[in-house]
Design an enzyme around this catalytic site. Structure first.
Site, PDB file in Angstrom:
ATOM      1  CB  THR A  99      -0.931   0.025   1.224  1.00 31.96           C
ATOM      2  OG1 THR A  99      -0.150   0.097   2.422  1.00 31.96           O
ATOM      3  CG2 THR A  99      -1.823  -1.202   1.271  1.00 31.96           C
ATOM      4  CG  ASP A 100      -1.081   4.777  -1.454  1.00 35.77           C
ATOM      5  OD1 ASP A 100      -1.780   4.596  -0.430  1.00 35.77           O
ATOM      6  OD2 ASP A 100      -1.566   5.141  -2.538  1.00 35.77           O
ATOM      7  CD  GLN A 101       1.938   9.731   3.717  1.00 34.08           C
ATOM      8  OE1 GLN A 101       2.163  10.240   2.629  1.00 34.08           O
ATOM      9  NE2 GLN A 101       2.270  10.305   4.849  1.00 34.08           N
TER      10      GLN A 101
END
Length: 140
Positions: A15-17
């Site tokens: 995942t990203d932030q």
């Protein structure tokens, strides 16, 4: 082989932030599901390579429908949709395990090469593998 799917639990590193799956991971999931699919059919990549057949990716596409987030589970459903002994095309659907919502669709195309990286016809060079793929195509 009856309709089957590959199940994946989204990991944090995918995942990203915002805890949304990064787009590149869908392509990895396609590969995981395709490898699993071929293994279920009785002729995974390891067996293919033992016989001297290599199957590189020629093209891959993905259309994103809705976001997948950390901790969610998805089904990746591969279908062999085209096969002629020289090239194959696999389509994929990614669906949410809980809701069944379609999250992404895509496809990948693959060729067949020998150990010298020369294109081959499976029907001529390896009828056993040809028959496995042909059977998958017939099961659609």
């Amino acid at each position: 082989m009856e309709q089957q799917y590959y199940k994946h639990l989204v990991q944090y590193y995918e995942t990203d932030q915002m805890k949304i799956v990064h787009h590149s991971n869908y392509i990895r999931w396609f590969e995981e599901a395709r490898s699993w699919y071929l293994e279920q059919a009785g002729f995974g990549y390891d067996k293919m390579e033992e016989t001297g057949v290599i199957s590189p990716v020629l093209e891959v596409q993905c259309r994103y429908r809705s976001m997948v987030r950390y901790g969610e589970e998805v089904y990746i459903i591969p279908h062999l949709v085209k096969f002629n002994g020289i090239k194959m095309i696999v389509e994929y659907e990614i669906k949410d395990v809980k809701t069944g919502e379609l999250r992404a669709i895509g496809q990948s195309s693959h060729g067949f090469l020998n150990r010298e990286y020369k294109p081959i016809s499976l029907k001529r060079e390896n009828p056993e593998i040809y028959q496995v793929f042909f059977n998958l195509l017939e099961e659609k």
